[in-house]
Motif scaffolding. Sequence first.
Motif, PDB file in Angstrom:
ATOM      1  N   PRO A  72      35.574  22.486  28.625  1.00 21.53           N
ATOM      2  CA  PRO A  72      34.344  23.271  28.456  1.00 21.53           C
ATOM      3  C   PRO A  72      34.588  24.634  27.819  1.00 21.53           C
ATOM      4  O   PRO A  72      33.708  25.183  27.169  1.00 21.53           O
ATOM      5  N   ARG A  73      35.783  25.174  27.996  1.00 21.41           N
ATOM      6  CA  ARG A  73      36.090  26.482  27.427  1.00 21.41           C
ATOM      7  C   ARG A  73      36.916  26.376  26.145  1.00 21.41           C
ATOM      8  O   ARG A  73      37.417  27.375  25.619  1.00 21.41           O
ATOM      9  N   GLY A  74      37.054  25.193  25.637  1.00 18.52           N
ATOM     10  CA  GLY A  74      37.896  24.975  24.465  1.00 18.52           C
ATOM     11  C   GLY A  74      37.249  25.449  23.171  1.00 18.52           C
ATOM     12  O   GLY A  74      36.032  25.592  23.064  1.00 18.52           O
ATOM     13  N   ARG A  75      38.117  25.678  22.170  1.00 19.02           N
ATOM     14  CA  ARG A  75      37.654  26.070  20.840  1.00 19.02           C
ATOM     15  C   ARG A  75      38.320  25.193  19.789  1.00 19.02           C
ATOM     16  O   ARG A  75      39.494  24.864  19.896  1.00 19.02           O
ATOM     17  N   PHE A  76      37.539  24.847  18.777  1.00 18.30           N
ATOM     18  CA  PHE A  76      38.037  24.027  17.681  1.00 18.30           C
ATOM     19  C   PHE A  76      38.060  24.895  16.427  1.00 18.30           C
ATOM     20  O   PHE A  76      37.078  25.549  16.086  1.00 18.30           O
ATOM     21  N   TYR A  77      39.198  24.879  15.746  1.00 17.75           N
ATOM     22  CA  TYR A  77      39.367  25.727  14.566  1.00 17.75           C
ATOM     23  C   TYR A  77      39.028  24.956  13.297  1.00 17.75           C
ATOM     24  O   TYR A  77      39.646  23.928  12.993  1.00 17.75           O
ATOM     25  N   CYS A  78      38.003  25.440  12.552  1.00 13.07           N
ATOM     26  CA  CYS A  78      37.646  24.844  11.261  1.00 13.07           C
ATOM     27  C   CYS A  78      38.476  25.530  10.179  1.00 13.07           C
ATOM     28  O   CYS A  78      38.332  26.745   9.952  1.00 13.07           O
ATOM     29  N   THR A  79      39.344  24.799   9.520  1.00 13.84           N
ATOM     30  CA  THR A  79      40.182  25.384   8.471  1.00 13.84           C
ATOM     31  C   THR A  79      39.341  25.814   7.273  1.00 13.84           C
ATOM     32  O   THR A  79      39.532  26.886   6.712  1.00 13.84           O
ATOM     33  N   ASN A  80      38.393  24.954   6.870  1.00  9.92           N
ATOM     34  CA  ASN A  80      37.428  25.285   5.808  1.00  9.92           C
ATOM     35  C   ASN A  80      38.101  25.828   4.556  1.00  9.92           C
ATOM     36  O   ASN A  80      37.751  26.906   4.053  1.00  9.92           O
ATOM     37  N   LEU A  81      39.075  25.115   4.043  1.00  7.68           N
ATOM     38  CA  LEU A  81      39.777  25.547   2.850  1.00  7.68           C
ATOM     39  C   LEU A  81      38.782  25.737   1.700  1.00  7.68           C
ATOM     40  O   LEU A  81      38.021  24.839   1.376  1.00  7.68           O
ATOM     41  N   ALA A 103      34.157  19.263   7.361  1.00  7.10           N
ATOM     42  CA  ALA A 103      33.872  18.061   8.163  1.00  7.10           C
ATOM     43  C   ALA A 103      34.991  17.712   9.128  1.00  7.10           C
ATOM     44  O   ALA A 103      34.994  16.615   9.699  1.00  7.10           O
ATOM     45  N   SER A 104      35.918  18.629   9.370  1.00  4.71           N
ATOM     46  CA  SER A 104      37.060  18.316  10.235  1.00  4.71           C
ATOM     47  C   SER A 104      36.662  18.153  11.694  1.00  4.71           C
ATOM     48  O   SER A 104      37.420  17.566  12.476  1.00  4.71           O
ATOM     49  N   ASP A 105      35.489  18.657  12.101  1.00  4.32           N
ATOM     50  CA  ASP A 105      35.074  18.543  13.504  1.00  4.32           C
ATOM     51  C   ASP A 105      34.493  17.167  13.822  1.00  4.32           C
ATOM     52  O   ASP A 105      34.279  16.833  14.986  1.00  4.32           O
ATOM     53  N   GLU A 106      34.227  16.368  12.792  1.00  7.01           N
ATOM     54  CA  GLU A 106      33.649  15.032  13.012  1.00  7.01           C
ATOM     55  C   GLU A 106      34.601  13.944  12.526  1.00  7.01           C
ATOM     56  O   GLU A 106      34.221  13.013  11.828  1.00  7.01           O
ATOM     57  N   TYR A 107      35.858  14.053  12.944  1.00  6.99           N
ATOM     58  CA  TYR A 107      36.878  13.104  12.486  1.00  6.99           C
ATOM     59  C   TYR A 107      36.743  11.741  13.151  1.00  6.99           C
ATOM     60  O   TYR A 107      37.283  10.749  12.678  1.00  6.99           O
ATOM     61  N   ASN A 108      36.021  11.671  14.268  1.00  7.85           N
ATOM     62  CA  ASN A 108      35.907  10.389  14.991  1.00  7.85           C
ATOM     63  C   ASN A 108      34.463  10.188  15.448  1.00  7.85           C
ATOM     64  O   ASN A 108      34.194   9.948  16.615  1.00  7.85           O
ATOM     65  N   SER A 109      33.535  10.326  14.491  1.00 14.19           N
ATOM     66  CA  SER A 109      32.119  10.109  14.813  1.00 14.19           C
ATOM     67  C   SER A 109      31.468   9.362  13.663  1.00 14.19           C
ATOM     68  O   SER A 109      32.003   9.314  12.551  1.00 14.19           O
ATOM     69  N   PRO A 110      30.292   8.785  13.910  1.00  9.38           N
ATOM     70  CA  PRO A 110      29.618   8.030  12.832  1.00  9.38           C
ATOM     71  C   PRO A 110      29.008   8.923  11.763  1.00  9.38           C
ATOM     72  O   PRO A 110      28.486   8.422  10.774  1.00  9.38           O
ATOM     73  N   ALA A 111      29.043  10.248  11.960  1.00  3.91           N
ATOM     74  CA  ALA A 111      28.439  11.149  10.971  1.00  3.91           C
ATOM     75  C   ALA A 111      29.216  11.099   9.663  1.00  3.91           C
ATOM     76  O   ALA A 111      30.446  11.064   9.653  1.00  3.91           O
ATOM     77  N   HIS A 112      28.477  11.070   8.563  1.00  7.19           N
ATOM     78  CA  HIS A 112      29.093  11.078   7.228  1.00  7.19           C
ATOM     79  C   HIS A 112      28.892  12.469   6.633  1.00  7.19           C
ATOM     80  O   HIS A 112      27.827  12.781   6.111  1.00  7.19           O
TER      81      HIS A 112
END
Length: 451
Positions: A72-81, A103-112
């Motif tokens: 719940p307190r985690g953070r995800f880093y978007c590289t966004n090159l 799009a690195s935050d949706e590596y395992n989801s159906p979102a395109h």
Amino acid sequence: MRFQVLVAAVFWSGFVDSRKVRGISSSYKRFYKERKSFLCIDGSKIIPFEQVNDDYCDCEDGSDEPGTSACPRGRFYCTNLGFRPHYIPSSRVNDGICDCCDASDEYNSPAHCQNTCWNLGQKERAYVEGQMRTLDEGLRLKQQLIEEGVLLWREKQAQLRELQQVAEDLQIKLEEHRRRKHEAERLKEQTLKALEAGDSGLRHQNRTVTSIFQLLDSDKDGSITVDEVKAKVVLVHDEERLLSEDEALGLLGGGHQIDLTKFRRTLWDVLTRGDSVKIKDTPGSDDPHLEAADKAAEWEATNLKKVEEAYETVNMEISDLRKKLAIDYGTDWEFLFLNSQCYKLQVYEYIYTLCPFNQVTQKNTAGTEVSLGTWGMWAGTPKNQYSQMVYENGEPCWQGGSRTTTVTLTCGTETALRSVKEPSKCQYIMDFQTPVACQPVLKQRGVHSEL
């Protein structure tokens, strides 16, 4: 069989590497090097390295799950090159919504998701370049205004010195005119007393000769001419008839004009005898000596009033100029050009007027004008105190208190009032753009160095 094992090993190695590195900035990768155990970044716990990014939260700070939504307190880093990197809450990872432009935050989801970082970066780079061009032009214009401000400051200082000198000269004249007025009033009083005592005034001829001379000298040029005699002197037994040219010349001793010295020896003697000519009567006065004294006193009173008015006007100008020069116009007087200027902006049915270092007003369509505050002070940050103005003590508000206006100065290539808001009742905020608000910077923040 051996080939299949080799492929599986390579695949697993790549999976482990991506699983363990995902969601981590380059500055934190040293904490996630492959080893037997993993120390939570907050130092609270040591866990087997296999439990990193296993979709189960083991560390209180969420550092063991940088690439999942388990903590719940985690953070995800978007590289966004190509654009700006940033963190998002780990709860947004694989939620079907693309939060990272790469799009690195949706590596395992159906979102395109498409990678939009490059387009976003281009737009931001163009914006930053535009801002830098505006800043460069603003700083150039600011330098010009600084130079103008220094010259204007020197001009106003010189103007103040000139006005002070004029005031000193007028003070001397004022004292002289007061003395002369007092002398004229004293002479008038003496003449009146002499007449009341039955004295024809001849005993005071040395005191009144100047007054009679001034009465006849209509243009006050220090001499009496033929025309002035014909206008003021009449025959004792025929007051209606105008003197001829020859008669006037005879009274002047044969000359066309005489000064005070010659007047004593010619016309004055004839007037004091009173048997042939006299000064033309004026309403309320039957005696030429009293009339002359009265005229002299009136003349001195008029002159004194003029000098007093001039002295008062000059002192008001000095006071106004001192007030203006006492204002803080910036370290290089760069804001001095704003003095005596006003800037308007219409917002819906209101016209707002900002007169820097003076006042702020609001006028409605009916023409009713309301004061939103008068100049108070600079109220910027300690690093840049000239970034904000406060105008206080405007007209009272219906719920109590007075109207106030805060003016924020922003960098621009022209000087103009850009926006007006009223976030709370009778509290106004203005955006005022001007080149003198531009500040030099080393680099405009925005696009990350990874670009």
